[in-house]
Design a protein around this motif. Structure first.
Motif, PDB file in Angstrom:
ATOM      1  N   CYS A 181       3.321   4.584  -3.451  1.00  0.00           N
ATOM      2  CA  CYS A 181       2.851   4.461  -2.071  1.00  0.00           C
ATOM      3  C   CYS A 181       1.632   3.554  -1.958  1.00  0.00           C
ATOM      4  O   CYS A 181       0.538   3.915  -2.385  1.00  0.00           O
ATOM      5  N   ARG A 182       1.832   2.396  -1.365  1.00  0.00           N
ATOM      6  CA  ARG A 182       0.713   1.460  -1.164  1.00  0.00           C
ATOM      7  C   ARG A 182      -0.309   2.018  -0.183  1.00  0.00           C
ATOM      8  O   ARG A 182      -1.489   1.757  -0.296  1.00  0.00           O
ATOM      9  N   PHE A 183       0.140   2.814   0.798  1.00  0.00           N
ATOM     10  CA  PHE A 183      -0.773   3.427   1.755  1.00  0.00           C
ATOM     11  C   PHE A 183      -1.817   4.261   1.012  1.00  0.00           C
ATOM     12  O   PHE A 183      -3.016   4.159   1.273  1.00  0.00           O
ATOM     13  N   THR A 184      -1.361   5.077   0.066  1.00  0.00           N
ATOM     14  CA  THR A 184      -2.261   5.942  -0.704  1.00  0.00           C
ATOM     15  C   THR A 184      -3.233   5.109  -1.531  1.00  0.00           C
ATOM     16  O   THR A 184      -4.422   5.429  -1.615  1.00  0.00           O
ATOM     17  N   GLU A 185      -2.746   4.033  -2.120  1.00  0.00           N
ATOM     18  CA  GLU A 185      -3.604   3.161  -2.921  1.00  0.00           C
ATOM     19  C   GLU A 185      -4.695   2.529  -2.058  1.00  0.00           C
ATOM     20  O   GLU A 185      -5.864   2.508  -2.429  1.00  0.00           O
ATOM     21  N   ILE A 186      -4.305   2.024  -0.895  1.00  0.00           N
ATOM     22  CA  ILE A 186      -5.286   1.402   0.002  1.00  0.00           C
ATOM     23  C   ILE A 186      -6.293   2.431   0.480  1.00  0.00           C
ATOM     24  O   ILE A 186      -7.495   2.171   0.521  1.00  0.00           O
ATOM     25  N   LYS A 187      -5.828   3.621   0.830  1.00  0.00           N
ATOM     26  CA  LYS A 187      -6.730   4.690   1.305  1.00  0.00           C
ATOM     27  C   LYS A 187      -7.710   5.096   0.201  1.00  0.00           C
ATOM     28  O   LYS A 187      -8.890   5.333   0.471  1.00  0.00           O
ATOM     29  N   LYS A 188      -7.224   5.158  -1.034  1.00  0.00           N
ATOM     30  CA  LYS A 188      -8.084   5.524  -2.154  1.00  0.00           C
ATOM     31  C   LYS A 188      -9.185   4.484  -2.360  1.00  0.00           C
ATOM     32  O   LYS A 188     -10.338   4.823  -2.627  1.00  0.00           O
ATOM     33  N   ASN A 189      -8.833   3.209  -2.208  1.00  0.00           N
ATOM     34  CA  ASN A 189      -9.806   2.134  -2.393  1.00  0.00           C
ATOM     35  C   ASN A 189     -10.708   1.917  -1.181  1.00  0.00           C
ATOM     36  O   ASN A 189     -11.747   1.271  -1.298  1.00  0.00           O
ATOM     37  N   ASN A 190     -10.301   2.438  -0.012  1.00  0.00           N
ATOM     38  CA  ASN A 190     -11.059   2.270   1.238  1.00  0.00           C
ATOM     39  C   ASN A 190     -11.092   3.600   1.982  1.00  0.00           C
ATOM     40  O   ASN A 190     -10.475   3.730   3.047  1.00  0.00           O
ATOM     41  N   PRO A 191     -11.782   4.599   1.462  1.00  0.00           N
ATOM     42  CA  PRO A 191     -11.719   5.945   2.051  1.00  0.00           C
ATOM     43  C   PRO A 191     -12.217   6.030   3.494  1.00  0.00           C
ATOM     44  O   PRO A 191     -11.853   6.965   4.215  1.00  0.00           O
ATOM     45  N   ASP A 192     -13.008   5.082   3.940  1.00  0.00           N
ATOM     46  CA  ASP A 192     -13.532   5.126   5.304  1.00  0.00           C
ATOM     47  C   ASP A 192     -12.583   4.520   6.330  1.00  0.00           C
ATOM     48  O   ASP A 192     -12.813   4.642   7.528  1.00  0.00           O
TER      49      ASP A 192
END
Length: 103
Positions: free
Chosen positions: A85-96
């Motif tokens: 899941c790319r969404f999860t990866e992006i969220k992990k790298n940009n939590p805000d």
């Protein structure tokens, strides 16, 4: 074997769409989405087949498979692996970031 299991899963999804018109139409069970489900199931099973017998890996494989439909419908709450899941990866790298910013 995996091939027959995937064929059965694919036929079952097409069968659901054929029996219930509420699953047909844009953004629902269109051919491309069904194919994406099957590709993701195949990927999960292929990752697991080299580690058959390990209960931890079996659990991870099943969790990935259970999350596939929600993932493809925009609910990423059960997606746990960034390779899926790319969404999860992006969220992990940009939590805000908000969900709208990620999509």
């Amino acid at each position: 074997d995996i091939g027959h299991s995937l064929k059965n899963a694919s036929n079952a999804i097409y069968g659901i769409r054929a029996k219930d018109a509420s699953f047909s139409g844009p953004n629902l069970l269109v051919n491309a989405r069904i194919k994406a489900f099957i590709v993701d199931i195949r990927t999960s099973l292929n990752e697991y087949k080299t580690r058959i017998g390990n209960p931890s890996d079996q659990t991870k494989c099943l969790e990935k498979i259970y999350a596939i439909v929600k993932h493809h419908c925009g609910d990423h709450s059960q997606c746990k692996w960034t390779d899926v899941c790319r969404f999860t990866e992006i969220k992990k790298n940009n939590p805000d970031w908000t969900e709208e910013q990620i999509q």
